[in-house]
Design a protein around this motif. Sequence first.
Motif, PDB file in Angstrom:
ATOM      1  N   SER A 151     128.141 101.179  -8.068  1.00 51.38           N
ATOM      2  CA  SER A 151     128.899 102.176  -7.316  1.00 51.38           C
ATOM      3  C   SER A 151     129.906 102.916  -8.195  1.00 51.38           C
ATOM      4  N   GLY A 152     129.993 102.532  -9.457  1.00 48.49           N
ATOM      5  CA  GLY A 152     130.943 103.148 -10.375  1.00 48.49           C
ATOM      6  C   GLY A 152     131.154 102.241 -11.558  1.00 48.49           C
ATOM      7  N   GLU A 153     132.150 102.537 -12.368  1.00 49.92           N
ATOM      8  CA  GLU A 153     132.443 101.718 -13.539  1.00 49.92           C
ATOM      9  C   GLU A 153     132.999 100.356 -13.121  1.00 49.92           C
ATOM     10  N   LEU A 154     132.689  99.343 -13.908  1.00 53.57           N
ATOM     11  CA  LEU A 154     133.277  98.030 -13.704  1.00 53.57           C
ATOM     12  C   LEU A 154     134.746  98.063 -14.121  1.00 53.57           C
ATOM     13  N   HIS A 155     135.603  97.428 -13.329  1.00 54.89           N
ATOM     14  CA  HIS A 155     137.001  97.310 -13.733  1.00 54.89           C
ATOM     15  C   HIS A 155     137.254  95.903 -14.277  1.00 54.89           C
ATOM     16  N   LEU A 177     144.463  90.705  -9.085  1.00 57.70           N
ATOM     17  CA  LEU A 177     145.239  91.477  -8.116  1.00 57.70           C
ATOM     18  C   LEU A 177     146.266  92.336  -8.847  1.00 57.70           C
ATOM     19  N   ASN A 178     146.636  93.444  -8.198  1.00 62.79           N
ATOM     20  CA  ASN A 178     147.708  94.272  -8.750  1.00 62.79           C
ATOM     21  C   ASN A 178     149.062  93.698  -8.331  1.00 62.79           C
ATOM     22  N   LEU A 231     142.503  94.403  -7.501  1.00 61.97           N
ATOM     23  CA  LEU A 231     142.546  95.442  -8.516  1.00 61.97           C
ATOM     24  C   LEU A 231     141.467  96.486  -8.263  1.00 61.97           C
ATOM     25  N   ALA A 232     141.818  97.754  -8.448  1.00 59.72           N
ATOM     26  CA  ALA A 232     140.878  98.851  -8.245  1.00 59.72           C
ATOM     27  C   ALA A 232     141.189  99.943  -9.258  1.00 59.72           C
ATOM     28  N   LYS A 233     140.247 100.862  -9.412  1.00 59.87           N
ATOM     29  CA  LYS A 233     140.418 101.923 -10.406  1.00 59.87           C
ATOM     30  C   LYS A 233     141.613 102.821 -10.107  1.00 59.87           C
ATOM     31  N   ARG A 234     142.028 102.852  -8.848  1.00 60.65           N
ATOM     32  CA  ARG A 234     143.207 103.670  -8.523  1.00 60.65           C
ATOM     33  C   ARG A 234     144.488 103.100  -9.128  1.00 60.65           C
ATOM     34  N   ASP A 235     144.435 101.867  -9.633  1.00 60.40           N
ATOM     35  CA  ASP A 235     145.626 101.249 -10.219  1.00 60.40           C
ATOM     36  C   ASP A 235     145.921 101.759 -11.621  1.00 60.40           C
ATOM     37  N   ILE A 276     147.611  88.110 -11.520  1.00 60.61           N
ATOM     38  CA  ILE A 276     148.358  89.316 -11.155  1.00 60.61           C
ATOM     39  C   ILE A 276     148.506  90.175 -12.406  1.00 60.61           C
ATOM     40  N   LEU A 277     147.979  91.388 -12.333  1.00 60.58           N
ATOM     41  CA  LEU A 277     147.947  92.254 -13.505  1.00 60.58           C
ATOM     42  C   LEU A 277     148.566  93.603 -13.192  1.00 60.58           C
ATOM     43  N   ASP A 278     149.504  94.001 -14.016  1.00 63.85           N
ATOM     44  CA  ASP A 278     150.051  95.350 -13.945  1.00 63.85           C
ATOM     45  C   ASP A 278     149.384  96.174 -15.042  1.00 63.85           C
TER      46      ASP A 278
END
Length: 299
Positions: free
Chosen positions: A13-17, A228-229, A235-239, A289-291
């Motif tokens: 469905s798109g690039e892997l994050h 998680l953000n 986590l998603a590409k919008r992050d 948890i990743l920023d």
Amino acid sequence: MTPGAGRFAPSPSGELHLGNLRTALLAWLFARSAGRRFLLRVEDLDRARAGAEEVQLRDLAAVGLDWDGEVVRQTERGALYEEAIARLTAAGLTYECYCTRREIQEAPSAPHAPQGAYPGTCRDLTEAQRARRRAERPAAIRLRASVTDWAVTDVLHGRYSGLVDDFVLRRNDGVVAYNLAVVVDDAAQGVGQVVRGDDLLPSAPRQAYLAGLLGVPVPEYAHVPLVLNPAGRRLAKRDGAVTLRALAAAGVGPEEVTGLLLGSLGLPATLPEALTAFDPAALPRDPWILDPQDLTPRR
């Protein structure tokens, strides 16, 4: 080699994050550390985007993963799914369902049914009622389950019991549902170990129950923590810069990404070293948890 392959099965469905890549690394480590083959399956029944598969395969190779045999695609396996549905139907284990999502949401729950279960609206329709509903809209095919819950054993979570209801096997648009496709695919490919994100743990009881009805082995499950953000959401590409392409543009190469992901698991920074050190019992049980802002060099 150990019987029963491991696998990674992304949807194109798109690039892997980074969350996807971390799960892929774990699936590879689980399989290779046990001497299993490692397979790659593209789950493209419903969410394929042009060019996404090629990018995903490139990114998996870039972080150091290899796989055995050819890549399998679900869109090439329709006959297997239909054969499984036909077997279940011949055994009286399916029925046609004409409910819309809104009708399901608004319907009263069936007596003693677990929260969230399909209420059974179409389970016992007469032939005349089915004929009338067929004229209004196409039918989905549901499993006629004889239990309301089922238990599986997970490497990381132990015994887990979850909902089993009359879940959909084939949608009314003709697309085979995930729960059927994944069981049929794993059996056909000889998959004996399923490593995936722990958001899919609630699906495991349905799939294990269906595997039993189809007479195929239930794989070993290992549902791993998500990334998680800082807000606690998946986590998603919008992050931000969370794909290999975006990180490369910011000056972070794939080897650095591999080291970062392995480090989040308490493992050495290269795959050969991580494979030697890998111990499922020592894996973290909590989400990472990743920023994403912490990943890119400060300018």
